[in-house]
Design a protein around this motif. Structure first.
Motif, PDB file in Angstrom:
ATOM      1  N   TYR A 362       8.887   8.933 -13.535  1.00  0.00           N
ATOM      2  CA  TYR A 362       8.986   9.002 -11.698  1.00  0.00           C
ATOM      3  C   TYR A 362       8.612   8.755 -10.685  1.00  0.00           C
ATOM      4  CZ  TYR A 362      10.808  14.635 -13.497  1.00  0.00           C
ATOM      5  OH  TYR A 362      11.132  15.562 -14.167  1.00  0.00           O
ATOM      6  N   PHE A 363       8.003   7.747 -11.417  1.00  0.00           N
ATOM      7  CA  PHE A 363       7.119   6.767 -10.372  1.00  0.00           C
ATOM      8  C   PHE A 363       7.584   4.961 -10.405  1.00  0.00           C
ATOM      9  CE2 PHE A 363       4.226   4.134  -8.317  1.00  0.00           C
ATOM     10  CZ  PHE A 363       3.886   4.428  -7.224  1.00  0.00           C
ATOM     11  N   SER A 364       8.006   3.867  -9.829  1.00  0.00           N
ATOM     12  CA  SER A 364       8.281   2.719 -10.002  1.00  0.00           C
ATOM     13  C   SER A 364       7.871   1.872  -9.079  1.00  0.00           C
ATOM     14  CB  SER A 364      11.095   2.889  -9.210  1.00  0.00           C
ATOM     15  OG  SER A 364      10.515   2.384  -7.626  1.00  0.00           O
ATOM     16  N   GLU A 365       8.129   1.224  -9.689  1.00  0.00           N
ATOM     17  CA  GLU A 365       7.271  -0.079  -9.247  1.00  0.00           C
ATOM     18  C   GLU A 365       7.214  -0.840  -7.888  1.00  0.00           C
ATOM     19  OE1 GLU A 365       4.191  -1.506 -10.788  1.00  0.00           O
ATOM     20  OE2 GLU A 365       4.366   0.157 -12.025  1.00  0.00           O
ATOM     21  N   ASP A 366       8.810  -0.727  -7.389  1.00  0.00           N
ATOM     22  CA  ASP A 366       9.145  -0.620  -5.954  1.00  0.00           C
ATOM     23  C   ASP A 366       8.520  -0.146  -5.301  1.00  0.00           C
ATOM     24  OD1 ASP A 366      10.865  -2.865  -4.736  1.00  0.00           O
ATOM     25  OD2 ASP A 366      12.668  -1.205  -4.878  1.00  0.00           O
ATOM     26  N   ALA A 367       8.320   1.028  -5.584  1.00  0.00           N
ATOM     27  CA  ALA A 367       7.740   2.121  -4.177  1.00  0.00           C
ATOM     28  C   ALA A 367       6.146   1.434  -4.245  1.00  0.00           C
ATOM     29  CB  ALA A 367       7.927   3.245  -4.803  1.00  0.00           C
ATOM     30  N   LYS A 368       6.323   1.469  -5.183  1.00  0.00           N
ATOM     31  CA  LYS A 368       4.465   0.880  -4.936  1.00  0.00           C
ATOM     32  C   LYS A 368       3.771  -1.045  -4.304  1.00  0.00           C
ATOM     33  CE  LYS A 368       0.038  -0.279  -8.619  1.00  0.00           C
ATOM     34  NZ  LYS A 368      -0.370   0.681  -9.262  1.00  0.00           N
ATOM     35  N   LYS A 369       5.069  -1.747  -5.154  1.00  0.00           N
ATOM     36  CA  LYS A 369       5.000  -2.653  -3.747  1.00  0.00           C
ATOM     37  C   LYS A 369       5.590  -2.372  -2.318  1.00  0.00           C
ATOM     38  CE  LYS A 369       6.853  -5.717  -7.440  1.00  0.00           C
ATOM     39  NZ  LYS A 369       7.882  -6.438  -7.730  1.00  0.00           N
ATOM     40  N   ARG A 370       6.259  -1.483  -1.959  1.00  0.00           N
ATOM     41  CA  ARG A 370       6.660  -0.665  -0.571  1.00  0.00           C
ATOM     42  C   ARG A 370       5.184  -0.583   0.188  1.00  0.00           C
ATOM     43  NH1 ARG A 370      11.536   2.004   1.927  1.00  0.00           N
ATOM     44  NH2 ARG A 370      10.802   1.403   4.318  1.00  0.00           N
ATOM     45  N   MET A 371       4.138   0.248  -0.763  1.00  0.00           N
ATOM     46  CA  MET A 371       3.798   1.205   0.001  1.00  0.00           C
ATOM     47  C   MET A 371       2.316  -0.154   0.186  1.00  0.00           C
ATOM     48  SD  MET A 371       2.713   4.510   0.530  1.00  0.00           S
ATOM     49  CE  MET A 371       0.844   4.110   0.322  1.00  0.00           C
ATOM     50  N   LEU A 372       2.115  -1.111  -0.837  1.00  0.00           N
ATOM     51  CA  LEU A 372       1.507  -1.802  -0.283  1.00  0.00           C
ATOM     52  C   LEU A 372       1.384  -2.946   1.212  1.00  0.00           C
ATOM     53  CD1 LEU A 372      -1.407  -3.222  -0.756  1.00  0.00           C
ATOM     54  CD2 LEU A 372       0.207  -5.043  -2.147  1.00  0.00           C
ATOM     55  N   VAL A 373       2.930  -2.918   1.067  1.00  0.00           N
ATOM     56  CA  VAL A 373       3.174  -3.110   2.599  1.00  0.00           C
ATOM     57  C   VAL A 373       3.122  -2.186   4.478  1.00  0.00           C
ATOM     58  CG1 VAL A 373       5.688  -3.539   3.774  1.00  0.00           C
ATOM     59  CG2 VAL A 373       5.489  -5.122   1.658  1.00  0.00           C
ATOM     60  N   LYS A 403     -15.259  -3.813   7.999  1.00  0.00           N
ATOM     61  CA  LYS A 403     -15.319  -2.987   7.296  1.00  0.00           C
ATOM     62  C   LYS A 403     -13.786  -2.692   7.031  1.00  0.00           C
ATOM     63  CE  LYS A 403     -16.650   1.962   6.350  1.00  0.00           C
ATOM     64  NZ  LYS A 403     -17.309   3.227   7.507  1.00  0.00           N
ATOM     65  N   LEU A 404     -13.137  -2.579   7.574  1.00  0.00           N
ATOM     66  CA  LEU A 404     -11.367  -2.276   7.664  1.00  0.00           C
ATOM     67  C   LEU A 404     -10.901  -2.780   6.757  1.00  0.00           C
ATOM     68  CD1 LEU A 404      -9.339  -1.140   8.759  1.00  0.00           C
ATOM     69  CD2 LEU A 404      -9.408  -3.292  10.819  1.00  0.00           C
ATOM     70  N   PHE A 405     -11.225  -4.383   6.538  1.00  0.00           N
ATOM     71  CA  PHE A 405     -10.353  -5.595   5.646  1.00  0.00           C
ATOM     72  C   PHE A 405     -11.219  -5.412   4.299  1.00  0.00           C
ATOM     73  CE2 PHE A 405      -8.896  -7.076  10.082  1.00  0.00           C
ATOM     74  CZ  PHE A 405      -7.613  -7.047   9.188  1.00  0.00           C
ATOM     75  N   ALA A 406     -12.297  -4.800   4.032  1.00  0.00           N
ATOM     76  CA  ALA A 406     -13.003  -4.444   2.630  1.00  0.00           C
ATOM     77  C   ALA A 406     -12.208  -3.608   2.056  1.00  0.00           C
ATOM     78  CB  ALA A 406     -14.578  -4.711   3.133  1.00  0.00           C
ATOM     79  N   ILE A 407     -11.777  -2.557   3.013  1.00  0.00           N
ATOM     80  CA  ILE A 407     -10.811  -1.121   2.491  1.00  0.00           C
ATOM     81  C   ILE A 407     -10.501  -1.725   0.652  1.00  0.00           C
ATOM     82  CG2 ILE A 407      -9.496   0.636   2.232  1.00  0.00           C
ATOM     83  CD1 ILE A 407     -10.724   0.726   5.173  1.00  0.00           C
ATOM     84  N   THR A 408     -10.856  -0.956  -0.509  1.00  0.00           N
ATOM     85  CA  THR A 408      -9.891  -1.770  -1.196  1.00  0.00           C
ATOM     86  C   THR A 408      -9.076  -0.244  -0.966  1.00  0.00           C
ATOM     87  OG1 THR A 408     -11.750  -1.930  -2.489  1.00  0.00           O
ATOM     88  CG2 THR A 408     -10.418  -0.765  -3.891  1.00  0.00           C
ATOM     89  N   LYS A 409      -7.672  -0.409  -2.004  1.00  0.00           N
ATOM     90  CA  LYS A 409      -6.355   0.626  -1.650  1.00  0.00           C
ATOM     91  C   LYS A 409      -5.783   0.336  -3.017  1.00  0.00           C
ATOM     92  CE  LYS A 409      -5.180  -2.956   0.611  1.00  0.00           C
ATOM     93  NZ  LYS A 409      -5.504  -4.793   1.633  1.00  0.00           N
ATOM     94  N   LYS A 410      -6.047   1.819  -3.555  1.00  0.00           N
ATOM     95  CA  LYS A 410      -5.138   2.439  -4.658  1.00  0.00           C
ATOM     96  C   LYS A 410      -4.493   2.934  -4.543  1.00  0.00           C
ATOM     97  CE  LYS A 410      -9.903   3.165  -6.723  1.00  0.00           C
ATOM     98  NZ  LYS A 410     -11.584   3.199  -7.579  1.00  0.00           N
ATOM     99  N   ILE A 411      -3.027   2.880  -5.112  1.00  0.00           N
ATOM    100  CA  ILE A 411      -2.477   3.439  -5.374  1.00  0.00           C
ATOM    101  C   ILE A 411      -1.217   3.947  -6.662  1.00  0.00           C
ATOM    102  CG2 ILE A 411       0.624   3.161  -3.867  1.00  0.00           C
ATOM    103  CD1 ILE A 411      -0.696   0.718  -2.486  1.00  0.00           C
ATOM    104  N   GLY A 412      -0.794   4.978  -6.597  1.00  0.00           N
ATOM    105  CA  GLY A 412       0.601   5.138  -7.851  1.00  0.00           C
ATOM    106  C   GLY A 412      -0.615   5.769  -8.894  1.00  0.00           C
ATOM    107  N   TYR A 413      -1.066   4.666  -9.342  1.00  0.00           N
ATOM    108  CA  TYR A 413      -1.360   5.107 -10.603  1.00  0.00           C
ATOM    109  C   TYR A 413      -3.494   4.401 -11.305  1.00  0.00           C
ATOM    110  CZ  TYR A 413       0.866   1.902 -12.488  1.00  0.00           C
ATOM    111  OH  TYR A 413       2.092   0.513 -12.403  1.00  0.00           O
ATOM    112  N   PRO A 414      -4.127   5.152 -11.984  1.00  0.00           N
ATOM    113  CA  PRO A 414      -5.047   3.772 -12.144  1.00  0.00           C
ATOM    114  C   PRO A 414      -4.747   2.423 -13.235  1.00  0.00           C
ATOM    115  CG  PRO A 414      -5.231   5.842 -12.913  1.00  0.00           C
ATOM    116  CD  PRO A 414      -4.063   5.472 -12.439  1.00  0.00           C
TER     117      PRO A 414
END
Length: 670
Positions: A362-373, A403-414
């Motif tokens: 159910y989850f595409s890599e394209d969706a993950k890329k757009r989320m990161l944008v 602090k803002l730019f030190a945030i780690t971003k996790k998207i989709g799955y581990p």
């Protein structure tokens, strides 16, 4: 953990030039053009849907947000039905997930076993003869993730975010929160009575006659109430400094001789020299109650606790008794289907294994890329907002942006999936499968004690419709479950995505800077990075949020708890503001081309209203108001929009409209 608490552990308690304008036109439907948007924007966007939709009998609500997990579980059932019918290699993820599901669907065998699976547990309780044997039972059950009077977990040290530490929390009660034991309004009294009735039914199912069962239920309730009296309120629990009390084990042994922490930790296999006692008053009270309450009464209490913990995994009479209590709490009319229940069980106990299967389908890599944008754009917009703040000094602004730019971003799955090799699953032993998975989960946690934090770990499962901010890791997390309409549509225009998932991203970033998150530094340590003057300014704005939301009501005169919900409300107000700024950086946001008769700005704000499109039972709304740190859905829309000036411009909100606030009264924090 007690059943009713798990209802919300649910927790739970969210490029500068876009290249996605070739996306399809996602139609906006259901707008009630007979209403003025500025009177009730939630109703303007969602009213037609709200008035026509029916809440399924097996649910307590319908729509977006947490209620999207219902259709998610239907999706998961499809995966589980398929995999459980296949012949899978022994020990494989597919075998464990499939056989666990199959064992839970075999209600004939489960019903035939009755409460046989927990008879050995009840026999152990009967064998308790003194305080040491009582505590020995308690610690052995903690190993299997069955906490009764002691809740010990391993998590990040708030003042040393690179290391894990043992932490103990207040626990021991069966009602959702301590306040339920001390209120006397009719709704709360009905819940109290339903809980006592539930306890009575559990005792009757295990051999007590009606009189004895009722007497036992009253006894358990009385012990619950004594424990509840020592609990902090939900508002008090928001004080992160008060929840940090790192104490040497040697000092705890002296402080709580009846608990005997040395023996407890040795039996648990937890080697440590200190513990963070999050709510000391509870353990001080417990230490006294262990002596003042007779052992015979504690045995009855522990029997009730164990029956509550496992009722939903036993035969139909236990499941039915559990539901009778649940429906008073939530308003749910009929039980969920067995398949939906089992999808939830597998997601709870083998969540990453199931998530691995979900992502493939159910989850595409394209969706993950757009989320990161999207996330990156929200960060840029946030930095610009910080630069423009008129109440913050340059030195604090610099710290905030670091602090803002030190945030780690996790998207989709581990990045790596959990190893479940020590979970033993058989196709015909549902109860034992659950115990094996629960035990393995607790051992997984215990193995982290006094070791470096694994910052790749996730604290939600991949298919869950949620998002979260973890201040001790300075991270924001968006699992695949929420990356679907109405929050995110990889084929939709930017207005809908920035108003949807963009608002959620802005919300989760803001938790880094809400009343709690703002007290952690960029590395996740509970450490001041503010000037005294700036922090005083910040606190004054936080108080404005508390004051405003405390005036909002539902169900006539039931007030939102402004102090309990302040973190989420702050995140909603700033989340919309920063999502709007980021949207205005896109090609569509810079223009004014209408789609379906709506301007880009209007589509943005309509999208915000749609992501909180929820209808729920009155009972569940009461449960929400009393326990959920988020405001109810209509106030997640109208509340922050009343403080958002571009919304006024987009929908011509004027004095006299119910949502109108003079500019001087509109709250801006970030």
């Amino acid at each position: 953990m007690k059943k009713t608490i798990m209802l919300f552990i649910a927790i739970l308690a969210f490029t500068a030039c876009s290249k996605h304008q070739d996306k399809k036109n996602v139609a906006i439907t259901g707008i009630d053009s007979t209403l003025r948007p500025g009177n009730d924007f939630f109703r303007y966007v969602n009213g037609k849907w709200y008035d026509s939709v029916s809440i399924p009998a097996s649910q307590s609500g319908v729509g977006a947000y947490m209620f999207m997990n219902f259709p998610q579980r239907i999706r998961l059932q499809g995966i589980l039905d398929s995999i459980s019918k296949s012949k899978n290699p022994e020990g494989s993820v597919a075998q464990k997930v499939g056989d666990f599901y199959a064992s839970g669907m075999d209600t004939v065998t489960i019903d035939k076993r009755g409460y046989t699976p927990i008879k050995p547990l009840l026999a152990k309780i009967e064998a308790i003869s003194d305080l040491p044997s009582l505590m020995n039972f308690v610690v052995n059950e903690v190993k299997g993730d069955n906490s009764s009077i002691i809740s010990l977990n391993v998590f990040t040290d708030d003042k040393n975010s690179s290391m894990n530490i043992a932490q103990i929390y207040q626990t021991g009660i069966g009602l959702p929160d301590r306040d339920y034991y001390f209120k006397s309004d009719s709704s709360t009294v009905a819940i109290q009575q339903a809980y006592k009735k539930y306890l009575t039914a559990l005792f009757q199912q295990t051999g007590s006659d009606a009189n004895e069962a009722k007497k036992n239920a009253d006894l358990v309730y009385n012990i619950d109430k004594q424990l509840a009296a020592s609990h902090k309120t939900k508002v008090e629990l928001r004080d992160v400094h008060a929840n940090y009390n790192k104490i040497a084990v040697t000092d705890l042994v002296k402080r709580h001789p009846n608990i005997n922490w040395t023996t407890f930790l040795n039996n648990l296999g937890a080697k440590t020299d200190s513990i963070n006692v999050c709510q000391p008053a509870y353990y001080d009270a417990l230490n006294k109650l262990l002596k003042s309450i007779p052992i015979a009464n504690w045995k009855i209490y522990l029997k009730a606790n164990s029956l509550e913990r496992y009722a939903d995994y036993l035969s139909k009479p236990f499941v039915d008794a559990s539901f009778e209590y649940t429906k008073v709490l939530s308003g749910q009319a009929v039980q969920k289907t067995r398949g939906e229940k089992m999808a939830n069980v597998i997601d709870t106990y083998l969540g990453e294994a199931l998530g691995e299967l979900y992502v493939k389908k159910y989850f595409s890599e394209d969706a993950k890329k757009r989320m990161l944008v999207l996330v990156n754009n929200l960060q840029k917009a946030y930095a610009k907002r910080i630069d423009k703040l008129d109440w913050m000094s340059p030195v604090t602004k610099q710290k905030a942006k670091e602090k803002l730019f030190a945030i780690t971003k996790k998207i989709g799955y581990p990045d790596k999936w959990r190893d479940y090799s020590n979970v033993h699953i058989s196709r015909n032993t549902f109860f034992e499968n659950m115990v094996s998975a629960a035990t393995a989960a607790y051992q997984f946690q215990l193995a982290k004690l006094d070791k470096p934090v694994d910052k790749s770990q996730w604290f939600t499962t991949t298919p869950t419709v949620t998002a979260y901010n973890n201040p001790t890791a300075n991270e924001i997390v968006f699992p695949a479950g929420i990356l679907q309409p109405p929050y995110f549509d990889n084929n939709a225009d930017d207005a809908l995505n920035y108003g949807g998932i963009g608002m959620v991203i802005g919300h989760e970033i803001t938790h880094t800077f809400d009343d709690q998150g703002a007290q952690y530094d960029k590395d996740g340590n509970l450490k001041n990075w503010w000037t005294k003057e700036d922090y005083a300014q910040f606190k004054s704005r936080i108080q404005q949020v508390i004051n405003m939301y405390s005036t909002y009501t539902v169900l006539g005169n039931l007030h939102v708890n402004g102090e309990m919900t302040v973190g989420e409300n702050t995140a909603d107000i700033a989340g919309i503001a920063v999502a709007y700024d980021a949207f205005k950086m896109t090609e569509q946001g810079k223009g004014n081309e209408k789609i379906d008769g709506f301007t880009p700005d209007q589509r943005f704000f309509i999208s915000i209203a749609k992501i909180w499109r929820v209808k729920m039972k009155d009972e569940f709304l009461r449960l929400w108001i009393n326990n959920n740190p988020h405001s109810p859905p209509n106030w997640r829309v109208n509340g922050p929009l009343m403080n958002t000036t571009p919304f006024y411009d987009a929908f011509n909100v004027k004095p006299g409209d119910k949502m109108f606030l003079p500019k001087k009264d509109r709250i801006t924090i970030w």
